[in-house]
Design a protein around this motif. Sequence first.
Motif, PDB file in Angstrom:
ATOM      1  N   SER A  20      47.397  28.980  38.305  1.00  0.00           N
ATOM      2  CA  SER A  20      46.765  30.069  38.033  1.00  0.00           C
ATOM      3  C   SER A  20      45.433  30.066  37.110  1.00  0.00           C
ATOM      4  CB  SER A  20      47.572  31.263  37.124  1.00  0.00           C
ATOM      5  OG  SER A  20      48.046  30.650  35.994  1.00  0.00           O
ATOM      6  N   ASN A  21      45.363  29.139  36.331  1.00  0.00           N
ATOM      7  CA  ASN A  21      43.931  28.855  35.627  1.00  0.00           C
ATOM      8  C   ASN A  21      42.920  28.460  36.822  1.00  0.00           C
ATOM      9  OD1 ASN A  21      44.704  26.112  35.646  1.00  0.00           O
ATOM     10  ND2 ASN A  21      45.133  26.187  33.358  1.00  0.00           N
ATOM     11  N   LEU A  22      43.415  27.475  37.722  1.00  0.00           N
ATOM     12  CA  LEU A  22      42.447  27.023  38.746  1.00  0.00           C
ATOM     13  C   LEU A  22      42.111  28.069  39.449  1.00  0.00           C
ATOM     14  CD1 LEU A  22      43.482  23.608  40.465  1.00  0.00           C
ATOM     15  CD2 LEU A  22      41.241  24.301  39.152  1.00  0.00           C
ATOM     16  N   ALA A  23      42.876  29.079  39.762  1.00  0.00           N
ATOM     17  CA  ALA A  23      42.505  30.283  40.694  1.00  0.00           C
ATOM     18  C   ALA A  23      41.549  31.313  39.940  1.00  0.00           C
ATOM     19  CB  ALA A  23      43.685  31.262  40.969  1.00  0.00           C
ATOM     20  N   ARG A  24      41.662  31.279  38.598  1.00  0.00           N
ATOM     21  CA  ARG A  24      40.780  31.891  37.958  1.00  0.00           C
ATOM     22  C   ARG A  24      39.201  31.327  37.940  1.00  0.00           C
ATOM     23  NH1 ARG A  24      43.803  35.688  34.270  1.00  0.00           N
ATOM     24  NH2 ARG A  24      45.729  34.749  33.671  1.00  0.00           N
ATOM     25  N   LYS A  27      37.756  31.769  41.203  1.00  0.00           N
ATOM     26  CA  LYS A  27      37.144  33.105  41.384  1.00  0.00           C
ATOM     27  C   LYS A  27      35.996  33.364  40.551  1.00  0.00           C
ATOM     28  CE  LYS A  27      38.432  37.694  42.400  1.00  0.00           C
ATOM     29  NZ  LYS A  27      37.218  38.124  41.919  1.00  0.00           N
ATOM     30  N   ASN A  28      35.739  32.824  39.270  1.00  0.00           N
ATOM     31  CA  ASN A  28      34.766  32.777  38.563  1.00  0.00           C
ATOM     32  C   ASN A  28      33.283  32.411  39.298  1.00  0.00           C
ATOM     33  OD1 ASN A  28      35.927  34.025  36.306  1.00  0.00           O
ATOM     34  ND2 ASN A  28      36.340  32.170  35.184  1.00  0.00           N
ATOM     35  N   LEU A  29      33.687  31.015  40.038  1.00  0.00           N
ATOM     36  CA  LEU A  29      32.734  30.577  40.650  1.00  0.00           C
ATOM     37  C   LEU A  29      32.150  31.362  42.114  1.00  0.00           C
ATOM     38  CD1 LEU A  29      33.603  26.745  40.882  1.00  0.00           C
ATOM     39  CD2 LEU A  29      32.132  27.779  39.344  1.00  0.00           C
ATOM     40  N   GLY A  30      32.919  32.405  42.061  1.00  0.00           N
ATOM     41  CA  GLY A  30      32.473  33.165  43.464  1.00  0.00           C
ATOM     42  C   GLY A  30      33.157  32.886  44.565  1.00  0.00           C
ATOM     43  N   ASN A  45      50.436  39.328  38.461  1.00  0.00           N
ATOM     44  CA  ASN A  45      50.019  40.727  38.350  1.00  0.00           C
ATOM     45  C   ASN A  45      48.582  40.648  37.497  1.00  0.00           C
ATOM     46  OD1 ASN A  45      52.394  41.797  39.041  1.00  0.00           O
ATOM     47  ND2 ASN A  45      53.253  42.147  37.090  1.00  0.00           N
ATOM     48  N   GLU A  46      48.156  39.682  36.628  1.00  0.00           N
ATOM     49  CA  GLU A  46      46.891  39.601  36.019  1.00  0.00           C
ATOM     50  C   GLU A  46      45.889  39.076  37.136  1.00  0.00           C
ATOM     51  OE1 GLU A  46      47.203  37.196  32.810  1.00  0.00           O
ATOM     52  OE2 GLU A  46      48.442  38.840  31.531  1.00  0.00           O
ATOM     53  N   LEU A  47      46.244  38.195  38.151  1.00  0.00           N
ATOM     54  CA  LEU A  47      45.470  37.837  39.003  1.00  0.00           C
ATOM     55  C   LEU A  47      45.293  38.921  40.124  1.00  0.00           C
ATOM     56  CD1 LEU A  47      47.017  34.141  39.597  1.00  0.00           C
ATOM     57  CD2 LEU A  47      45.211  34.603  38.237  1.00  0.00           C
ATOM     58  N   ILE A  48      46.258  39.360  40.605  1.00  0.00           N
ATOM     59  CA  ILE A  48      45.977  40.583  41.433  1.00  0.00           C
ATOM     60  C   ILE A  48      45.171  41.519  40.882  1.00  0.00           C
ATOM     61  CG2 ILE A  48      47.081  42.533  42.472  1.00  0.00           C
ATOM     62  CD1 ILE A  48      49.593  40.702  42.863  1.00  0.00           C
TER      63      ILE A  48
END
Length: 449
Positions: A20-24, A27-30, A45-48
């Motif tokens: 999940s931190n890789l997913a964040r 996402k931050n990189l666009g 839930n937080e990722l969604i």
Amino acid sequence: MNLNQIHNVYFIGIGGIGMSNLARYFKNLGKNVSGYDKTPSALTNELIESGISIHFEDSIDAIPKDFYIENTLVIITPAVPKTHSEWNYFLERDFQVKKRAEVLGIITKDTFCFAVAGTHGKTTTSGILGHILNESGADVTAFIGGIVENYNSNLIGSGKTVTVVEADEFDRSFLHLHPNIACITSMDADHLDIYGTSEAIEESFLEFASKIEDKSNLFITKELPIEGVICAVNEDAVFKAFNVRIGNGSYVFDVQTPTEVIKDLHFGLPGRHNLMNALMAIAMAKLFGTPTDAIAKAIMSFKGIKRRFSYQIKTEAKVYIDDYAHHPTEINAVHQAVRELYPNQKVLAVFQPHLFSRTRDFADDFAKSLSAFDDIILLDIYPARELPMEGINSQWLMDKMTNSHKKIVVKDDLIATILASDATIIVTIGAGDIGELVPSIKKAINETL
């Protein structure tokens, strides 16, 4: 692989703490981020909520249609079975499919990387270091294996040139990393289901240490058979924490560095093990050139990691602490911290063993560690990725414990059993799904106060 050319990132097992931190991050990189996980959770839930599309059924039809081979990276977790249809769909179509550790290797190769290794203390040390660097204005992203209280996230910062990563020894994942500065907090036997012997674990750590050619960039504890810069608490060392005292519920201590003495650092996390974690983070930050006043300010404001000696209730009448400890050394650290903070008070420990193999391999040490508490409740073993092993169960473990104030309880009866106890200090311990019970336990105890 050039991550700049990747437009889409798809995760199979997106809800894990490391995934999940890789997913964040992506996402931050666009990047366009999507994924699958087996079950919904607070993390999914937080990722969604952040705009990431997630589904919970293994279905090829659920894969976003705009994910194409030439610009899509697929990241998998080792927990996913090889029969997983989505995984096989991507493999059959020659997508770039990589393990999380491989992707972290790519990211760290292109950044200035701090790597935190050790069988214990990785998450807290990484969290402290990430917080120090972020607060000091460094262009940092820190990938943390737990939720940092200050950020309510397992990702600190959004920098592109500096990274902080946990160098995870599980499955030899840390050998993919490209560290510039590293530390090794401990090297106890663990993950024997993967390594087989403690000697094999040590060899893996030695291989990781060899990645740091300049040993002045590698920080170690005194007992490790590795060349590096020694850090110690109340012992002579290159970086030494000393004059340790407790003031207003926090540690206050001084640090001797090669060039100065930093006086009166305030640090709120309990336990001598956390002092060592803080010292390691301070040493790495000093080597990087972080100003002393920025380090002192960040150390004082660090709130800790969820499920790492996390206070759920803290009143005169009752204290409830939750901790992720799942190895005898970690349980000993929890016990030391509790006894230091609450001498002469009755302590009830609720422990859920994690993995049949770990319970088998360290049974005598678990029994000794748990017996140090006043009362003990054992839950059934949490299997995680394993099938049951004949003769290895909580009753077998409990029979080894020398404390007579012990019992096995099923989860449905746990809250009632806790409420019936006259202990003033309650600690829940374990890396399984015991963490999901914490809100209910907290609510039930609060209702009695």
